[in-house]
Design a protein around this motif. Structure first.
Motif, PDB file in Angstrom:
ATOM      1  N   ALA A 183       0.802  -1.220   0.000  1.00 42.96           N
ATOM      2  CA  ALA A 183       0.000   0.000   0.000  1.00 42.96           C
ATOM      3  C   ALA A 183       0.830   1.264   0.000  1.00 42.96           C
ATOM      4  CB  ALA A 183      -0.922   0.002   1.224  1.00 42.96           C
ATOM      5  N   SER A 184       2.007   1.236   0.636  1.00 41.93           N
ATOM      6  CA  SER A 184       2.797   2.458   0.784  1.00 41.93           C
ATOM      7  C   SER A 184       4.291   2.221   0.674  1.00 41.93           C
ATOM      8  CB  SER A 184       2.509   3.088   2.152  1.00 41.93           C
ATOM      9  OG  SER A 184       2.884   2.191   3.198  1.00 41.93           O
ATOM     10  N   GLY A 185       4.701   0.963   0.511  1.00 32.11           N
ATOM     11  CA  GLY A 185       6.119   0.643   0.544  1.00 32.11           C
ATOM     12  C   GLY A 185       6.690   0.617   1.943  1.00 32.11           C
ATOM     13  N   LEU A 186       5.826   0.665   2.963  1.00 32.52           N
ATOM     14  CA  LEU A 186       6.297   0.746   4.346  1.00 32.52           C
ATOM     15  C   LEU A 186       5.950  -0.500   5.145  1.00 32.52           C
ATOM     16  CD1 LEU A 186       5.424   4.496   5.023  1.00 32.52           C
ATOM     17  CD2 LEU A 186       7.684   3.496   4.582  1.00 32.52           C
ATOM     18  N   CYS A 187       5.743  -1.626   4.460  1.00 33.15           N
ATOM     19  CA  CYS A 187       5.555  -2.875   5.208  1.00 33.15           C
ATOM     20  C   CYS A 187       6.897  -3.501   5.558  1.00 33.15           C
ATOM     21  CB  CYS A 187       4.665  -3.847   4.449  1.00 33.15           C
ATOM     22  SG  CYS A 187       5.288  -4.416   2.855  1.00 33.15           S
ATOM     23  N   VAL A 188       8.004  -3.011   4.991  1.00 36.33           N
ATOM     24  CA  VAL A 188       9.354  -3.385   5.419  1.00 36.33           C
ATOM     25  C   VAL A 188      10.111  -2.094   5.713  1.00 36.33           C
ATOM     26  CG1 VAL A 188      11.492  -4.586   4.865  1.00 36.33           C
ATOM     27  CG2 VAL A 188       9.332  -5.425   3.926  1.00 36.33           C
ATOM     28  N   VAL A 189      10.636  -1.957   6.943  1.00 35.99           N
ATOM     29  CA  VAL A 189      11.389  -0.756   7.317  1.00 35.99           C
ATOM     30  C   VAL A 189      12.548  -1.147   8.215  1.00 35.99           C
ATOM     31  CG1 VAL A 189       9.346   0.745   7.166  1.00 35.99           C
ATOM     32  CG2 VAL A 189      10.021  -0.236   9.381  1.00 35.99           C
ATOM     33  N   HIS A 190      13.547  -0.279   8.271  1.00 34.27           N
ATOM     34  CA  HIS A 190      14.691  -0.455   9.163  1.00 34.27           C
ATOM     35  C   HIS A 190      14.568   0.464  10.373  1.00 34.27           C
ATOM     36  CE1 HIS A 190      16.618  -2.673   5.897  1.00 34.27           C
ATOM     37  NE2 HIS A 190      17.595  -2.991   6.731  1.00 34.27           N
ATOM     38  N   GLY A 191      14.957  -0.051  11.565  1.00 37.08           N
ATOM     39  CA  GLY A 191      15.111   0.785  12.745  1.00 37.08           C
ATOM     40  C   GLY A 191      16.518   1.319  12.855  1.00 37.08           C
ATOM     41  N   ASN A 192      17.475   0.543  12.370  1.00 40.82           N
ATOM     42  CA  ASN A 192      18.859   0.963  12.128  1.00 40.82           C
ATOM     43  C   ASN A 192      19.433  -0.035  11.132  1.00 40.82           C
ATOM     44  OD1 ASN A 192      19.565  -1.342  13.602  1.00 40.82           O
ATOM     45  ND2 ASN A 192      20.179  -0.203  15.434  1.00 40.82           N
ATOM     46  N   ALA A 193      20.731  -0.005  10.921  1.00 40.53           N
ATOM     47  CA  ALA A 193      21.306  -0.844   9.874  1.00 40.53           C
ATOM     48  C   ALA A 193      21.081  -2.327  10.115  1.00 40.53           C
ATOM     49  CB  ALA A 193      22.807  -0.557   9.742  1.00 40.53           C
ATOM     50  N   ASN A 194      20.973  -2.728  11.376  1.00 38.44           N
ATOM     51  CA  ASN A 194      20.839  -4.146  11.702  1.00 38.44           C
ATOM     52  C   ASN A 194      19.435  -4.576  12.069  1.00 38.44           C
ATOM     53  OD1 ASN A 194      23.580  -4.997  11.367  1.00 38.44           O
ATOM     54  ND2 ASN A 194      24.085  -3.923  13.258  1.00 38.44           N
ATOM     55  N   THR A 195      18.572  -3.645  12.426  1.00 33.39           N
ATOM     56  CA  THR A 195      17.234  -3.977  12.899  1.00 33.39           C
ATOM     57  C   THR A 195      16.216  -3.713  11.804  1.00 33.39           C
ATOM     58  OG1 THR A 195      17.938  -3.276  15.104  1.00 33.39           O
ATOM     59  CG2 THR A 195      15.590  -3.666  14.757  1.00 33.39           C
ATOM     60  N   VAL A 196      15.493  -4.755  11.422  1.00 35.28           N
ATOM     61  CA  VAL A 196      14.531  -4.672  10.325  1.00 35.28           C
ATOM     62  C   VAL A 196      13.182  -5.189  10.814  1.00 35.28           C
ATOM     63  CG1 VAL A 196      14.235  -5.055   7.855  1.00 35.28           C
ATOM     64  CG2 VAL A 196      16.475  -5.424   8.886  1.00 35.28           C
ATOM     65  N   TYR A 197      12.117  -4.555  10.335  1.00 32.11           N
ATOM     66  CA  TYR A 197      10.766  -4.957  10.707  1.00 32.11           C
ATOM     67  C   TYR A 197       9.937  -5.210   9.457  1.00 32.11           C
ATOM     68  CZ  TYR A 197      11.891  -3.294  15.380  1.00 32.11           C
ATOM     69  OH  TYR A 197      12.476  -3.123  16.607  1.00 32.11           O
ATOM     70  N   ILE A 198       9.056  -6.187   9.541  1.00 26.39           N
ATOM     71  CA  ILE A 198       8.089  -6.472   8.486  1.00 26.39           C
ATOM     72  C   ILE A 198       6.699  -6.495   9.107  1.00 26.39           C
ATOM     73  CG2 ILE A 198       7.243  -8.182   6.825  1.00 26.39           C
ATOM     74  CD1 ILE A 198      10.141  -9.124   6.491  1.00 26.39           C
ATOM     75  N   ALA A 199       5.767  -5.752   8.523  1.00 31.77           N
ATOM     76  CA  ALA A 199       4.380  -5.731   8.966  1.00 31.77           C
ATOM     77  C   ALA A 199       3.554  -6.616   8.046  1.00 31.77           C
ATOM     78  CB  ALA A 199       3.836  -4.307   8.933  1.00 31.77           C
ATOM     79  N   THR A 200       2.922  -7.647   8.596  1.00 33.81           N
ATOM     80  CA  THR A 200       2.031  -8.448   7.780  1.00 33.81           C
ATOM     81  C   THR A 200       0.608  -7.920   7.923  1.00 33.81           C
ATOM     82  OG1 THR A 200       1.454 -10.141   9.426  1.00 33.81           O
ATOM     83  CG2 THR A 200       3.524 -10.428   8.196  1.00 33.81           C
ATOM     84  N   GLY A 201      -0.144  -8.051   6.854  1.00 36.31           N
ATOM     85  CA  GLY A 201      -1.531  -7.618   6.859  1.00 36.31           C
ATOM     86  C   GLY A 201      -2.437  -8.763   7.278  1.00 36.31           C
ATOM     87  N   SER A 202      -3.253  -9.243   6.349  1.00 36.67           N
ATOM     88  CA  SER A 202      -4.142 -10.352   6.668  1.00 36.67           C
ATOM     89  C   SER A 202      -3.353 -11.663   6.692  1.00 36.67           C
ATOM     90  CB  SER A 202      -5.243 -10.428   5.614  1.00 36.67           C
ATOM     91  OG  SER A 202      -4.674 -10.608   4.316  1.00 36.67           O
ATOM     92  N   PRO A 203      -3.781 -12.628   7.491  1.00 35.07           N
ATOM     93  CA  PRO A 203      -4.957 -12.542   8.376  1.00 35.07           C
ATOM     94  C   PRO A 203      -4.617 -12.146   9.810  1.00 35.07           C
ATOM     95  CG  PRO A 203      -4.234 -14.808   8.294  1.00 35.07           C
ATOM     96  CD  PRO A 203      -3.274 -14.024   7.421  1.00 35.07           C
ATOM     97  N   GLY A 204      -3.314 -11.987  10.153  1.00 34.65           N
ATOM     98  CA  GLY A 204      -2.954 -11.933  11.557  1.00 34.65           C
ATOM     99  C   GLY A 204      -2.355 -10.672  12.101  1.00 34.65           C
ATOM    100  N   SER A 205      -2.048  -9.661  11.259  1.00 37.46           N
ATOM    101  CA  SER A 205      -1.412  -8.428  11.749  1.00 37.46           C
ATOM    102  C   SER A 205      -0.180  -8.741  12.589  1.00 37.46           C
ATOM    103  CB  SER A 205      -2.392  -7.591  12.578  1.00 37.46           C
ATOM    104  OG  SER A 205      -3.265  -6.863  11.768  1.00 37.46           O
ATOM    105  N   ARG A 206       0.696  -9.597  12.069  1.00 41.20           N
ATOM    106  CA  ARG A 206       1.891  -9.969  12.827  1.00 41.20           C
ATOM    107  C   ARG A 206       3.065  -9.061  12.462  1.00 41.20           C
ATOM    108  NH1 ARG A 206       3.179 -16.186  13.050  1.00 41.20           N
ATOM    109  NH2 ARG A 206       3.503 -15.967  10.788  1.00 41.20           N
ATOM    110  N   LEU A 207       4.034  -8.988  13.374  1.00 43.31           N
ATOM    111  CA  LEU A 207       5.234  -8.197  13.172  1.00 43.31           C
ATOM    112  C   LEU A 207       6.435  -9.125  13.172  1.00 43.31           C
ATOM    113  CD1 LEU A 207       6.295  -5.151  13.068  1.00 43.31           C
ATOM    114  CD2 LEU A 207       6.926  -5.535  15.460  1.00 43.31           C
ATOM    115  N   PHE A 208       7.190  -9.146  12.066  1.00 46.36           N
ATOM    116  CA  PHE A 208       8.451  -9.881  12.006  1.00 46.36           C
ATOM    117  C   PHE A 208       9.582  -8.928  12.373  1.00 46.36           C
ATOM    118  CE2 PHE A 208       6.872 -12.784   8.295  1.00 46.36           C
ATOM    119  CZ  PHE A 208       5.884 -13.297   9.125  1.00 46.36           C
ATOM    120  N   ARG A 209      10.594  -9.450  13.090  1.00 48.78           N
ATOM    121  CA  ARG A 209      11.713  -8.602  13.510  1.00 48.78           C
ATOM    122  C   ARG A 209      13.030  -9.350  13.315  1.00 48.78           C
ATOM    123  NH1 ARG A 209      10.154  -7.438  18.375  1.00 48.78           N
ATOM    124  NH2 ARG A 209      11.081  -9.328  19.263  1.00 48.78           N
TER     125      ARG A 209
END
Length: 348
Positions: A183-209
């Motif tokens: 939707a926005s290109g922001l379902c994968v983002v970095h917190g710093n060079a080593n820390t990465v997050y992925i936001a999943t949508g359906s069905p569970g709204s889970r966060l990968f780290r």
């Protein structure tokens, strides 16, 4: 009874307090655009260089802070939807086209869009890639919807010359039908060079780290809205610990009114404090902290408009009621992309 001097002193204190509690209203400028299609993703490199991408093969770039934009030629004409873009300066950028099977691709330019090199073409007809992010000029991650009963996360260490699909043992096992919203290109983002997050949508709204630049991943459940076409849609992390996220129901782009769609974390996504949704209905697509403004300042975008908060999402003020999806911030400036090629700059 109060003396006139005491009354004057109290009035002065009140005025001073009000002044401190009400920072200046940000300046909103609708920018000229070289596009007419939906601009789904925006990436600001610095105060001068901003890239945006979207439908109908659209990529645009500004080298003067958004005062003027140039449309860049892209591969495959207008047949691809470039739903994410990541740039490192005015010459080098990656674009991700989202779609089923071979329509999911990653291209890179090193000459300001004069030419593009195909770096990845999805060979899995059941996969659909959504977002990418780079923690450095060489190391990046891309996420795609689950297929073949596996989670699809790509990783590169050589600026995308090669992309490796991570082994199932390195990534969370997927929920049935799990995927993200491109939707926005922001379902994968970095917190710093080593820390990465992925936001999943359906069905569970889970966060990968990931804490090792995308080599291995853990997963957290979240309290955000969820459903057949509802879930997390966008993330922004000011540090590895401090983040803000938005969610939406993509079956109700203009009418979504779910409440669990904005949240803030201070522990890297383990727990979330849920916040108020913006004042207009519509699925939220993306969000960004504004790093140079007050610490609680963020901008959220979606199909009901764009909004800003000064208090970490406890309250929101409308920027525009137009459809907006892409958003990126540098310093006190935020750039927003939306429907019909529209672009805005917000100066805090």
């Amino acid at each position: 009874m109060s003396t006139p001097l005491r009354v004057s002193w109290l009035l002065l204190c009140a005025v001073t307090t009000v002044g401190r509690a009400q920072p200046p209203v940000p300046r909103v400028t609708e920018l000229p655009s070289a596009a007419s299609a939906l601009l789904q993703a925006v990436h600001a490199v610095n105060a001068q260089v901003v890239w945006a991408s979207g439908h109908k093969g659209t990529v645009v770039r500004s080298r003067d802070g958004g005062n003027s934009w140039e449309r860049l030629e892209t591969p495959a004409g207008d047949s691809l939807e470039f739903r994410d873009i990541h740039a490192v300066h005015a010459d080098t950028a990656w674009i991700l086209s989202a779609g089923s099977g071979s329509r999911s691709r990653i291209y890179r330019t090193t000459n300001g869009g004069a030419t593009w090199r195909l770096q990845f073409r999805n060979a899995d007809s059941a996969a659909f890639y959504d977002c990418l992010s780079f923690g450095s000029s060489s190391t990046g991650v891309a996420y795609g919807d689950a297929s073949q009963q596996r989670t699809n996360i790509l990783r590169t260490e050589d600026a995308g010359h090669t992309w490796q699909l991570l082994a199932p043992t390195a990534v969370p096992a997927p929920l049935p039908g799990e995927g993200a919203f491109a939707a926005s290109g922001l379902c994968v983002v970095h917190g710093n060079a080593n820390t990465v997050y992925i936001a999943t949508g359906s069905p569970g709204s889970r966060l990968f780290r990931s804490r090792d630049a995308g080599r291995s991943w853990s997963v957290e459940n979240t309290p955000f809205t969820r459903g057949g076409a509802a879930g997390l849609s966008g993330l922004s992390f000011a540090s590895p610990q401090r983040g803000i996220a938005v969610a939406g129901d993509m079956n109700r782009l203009r009418t979504d009114s779910a409440h669990s769609v904005v949240g803030v974390t201070t522990d890297g996504g383990r727990t979330w404090s849920m916040r108020a949704r913006p004042p207009r209905p519509g699925a939220l697509a993306g969000v960004t902290w504004v790093p140079g403004a007050d610490p609680g300042t963020a901008v959220a975008v979606g199909f009901g408009g764009a909004f800003y908060t000064r208090d970490e999402g406890r309250s929101w003020i409308t920027i525009t009621t137009d459809v907006t999806t892409g958003v990126s911030a540098v310093g006190r400036q935020v750039w927003i992309g939306g429907a019909n090629g529209k672009l805005w700059r917000v100066d805090f």
